[in-house]
Design a protein around this motif. Structure first.
Motif, PDB file in Angstrom:
ATOM      1  N   THR A 159      48.732  11.171   1.240  1.00 54.83           N
ATOM      2  CA  THR A 159      50.062  10.660   1.584  1.00 54.83           C
ATOM      3  C   THR A 159      50.325   9.254   1.052  1.00 54.83           C
ATOM      4  OG1 THR A 159      49.241   9.865   3.717  1.00 54.83           O
ATOM      5  CG2 THR A 159      50.236  12.062   3.663  1.00 54.83           C
ATOM      6  N   ALA A 160      49.295   8.533   0.674  1.00 53.52           N
ATOM      7  CA  ALA A 160      49.487   7.148   0.227  1.00 53.52           C
ATOM      8  C   ALA A 160      50.300   7.062  -1.068  1.00 53.52           C
ATOM      9  CB  ALA A 160      48.135   6.453   0.057  1.00 53.52           C
TER      10      ALA A 160
ATOM     11  N   TYR B  30      54.049   7.913  -0.756  1.00 52.09           N
ATOM     12  CA  TYR B  30      54.705   6.839  -0.004  1.00 52.09           C
ATOM     13  C   TYR B  30      54.965   5.638  -0.914  1.00 52.09           C
ATOM     14  CZ  TYR B  30      55.697   3.289   3.471  1.00 52.09           C
ATOM     15  OH  TYR B  30      56.306   2.293   4.186  1.00 52.09           O
TER      16      TYR B  30
ATOM     17  N   ASN C  97      58.704   4.312  -1.942  1.00 53.59           N
ATOM     18  CA  ASN C  97      59.130   3.130  -1.196  1.00 53.59           C
ATOM     19  C   ASN C  97      58.921   1.802  -1.907  1.00 53.59           C
ATOM     20  OD1 ASN C  97      59.986   4.179   1.620  1.00 53.59           O
ATOM     21  ND2 ASN C  97      58.163   5.333   1.091  1.00 53.59           N
TER      22      ASN C  97
ATOM     23  N   SER D  76      46.606  -0.177  -3.668  1.00 49.53           N
ATOM     24  CA  SER D  76      46.180   0.866  -2.735  1.00 49.53           C
ATOM     25  C   SER D  76      44.731   1.265  -3.001  1.00 49.53           C
ATOM     26  CB  SER D  76      47.095   2.088  -2.862  1.00 49.53           C
ATOM     27  OG  SER D  76      46.627   3.150  -2.066  1.00 49.53           O
TER      28      SER D  76
ATOM     29  N   GLU E 150      61.501   4.387   6.085  1.00 46.88           N
ATOM     30  CA  GLU E 150      60.820   5.056   4.980  1.00 46.88           C
ATOM     31  C   GLU E 150      61.819   5.872   4.171  1.00 46.88           C
ATOM     32  OE1 GLU E 150      57.293   8.370   4.319  1.00 46.88           O
ATOM     33  OE2 GLU E 150      57.730   7.623   6.317  1.00 46.88           O
TER      34      GLU E 150
ATOM     35  N   LEU F 245      62.525   9.009   1.914  1.00 45.72           N
ATOM     36  CA  LEU F 245      61.937  10.337   1.774  1.00 45.72           C
ATOM     37  C   LEU F 245      62.537  11.040   0.572  1.00 45.72           C
ATOM     38  CD1 LEU F 245      62.150  11.426   5.523  1.00 45.72           C
ATOM     39  CD2 LEU F 245      60.161  10.522   4.323  1.00 45.72           C
TER      40      LEU F 245
END
Length: 178
Positions: free
Chosen positions: A39-40, A43, A47, A60, A113, A115
């Motif tokens: 999921t990182a 995201y 974003n 990350s 967030e 999406l």
């Protein structure tokens, strides 16, 4: 949230020789860790500003490497201070407990967030060249399987073959991501 809790369960299961709990918790830990990794990247891509994507992705991945270095050095230093108190179990419990702070910081994110648009499952199944994707994944899966079997026990190899205790192995391991 699952990774720190499951880490504590794994430590408890090892300490009490609860094999079935250990196997189940280890499998769930791997699933929870995978969820973090999977999921990182989406995201970040959704974003972060487009002009900072490279830096955000690098940051990350860097955060995991830096954490390995810091925990390895901390394990060595703590074990040097008091080997009787700062055992492997104690240090692992401290790291797992410290990681619970992540829950606090996640709940403090106030930016809404972004999406991606929902895509019907049929479109996802037909919209990609899955054969090409699976062929490209073969080397990664082979490496992942090899690492998955090697990484958890490599410290035991160094202990049994070279007599390198965990405190020194953690110091050596902390240098490898650099």
């Amino acid at each position: 949230m699952g990774v720190p809790f499951l880490s504590h369960i794994i430590i408890l299961a090892i300490d009490n020789h609860w094999e079935q709990v250990l196997y189940t918790a280890a499998m769930l830990w791997g699933l929870a860790y995978t969820c973090i990794q999977v999921t990182a990247l989406p995201y970040i891509l959704l974003n972060a500003r487009k002009e900072t994507h490279s830096e955000a992705i690098a940051m990350s991945f860097l955060s995991f490497s830096v954490t390995i270095c810091l925990v390895g050095v901390a394990n060595f230093l703590l074990n040097q201070v008091s080997p009787a108190f700062f055992t492997e179990k104690c240090v692992l419990q401290m790291v797992a407990s410290f990681s619970l702070l992540g829950i606090f910081f996640v709940t403090r994110i106030r930016v809404p967030e972004k999406l991606s648009a929902r895509m019907p499952l049929q479109s996802a199944l037909r919209g990609y060249d899955w054969g090409l994707i699976f062929r490209a994944l073969i080397p990664t899966v082979i490496i992942a399987v090899g690492a998955g079997f090697t990484i958890p026990v490599i410290n035991l190899f160094f202990l049994n073959v070279h007599g390198l205790p965990s405190k020194l192995f953690s110091l050596v391991g902390s240098e490898t991501p650099i």
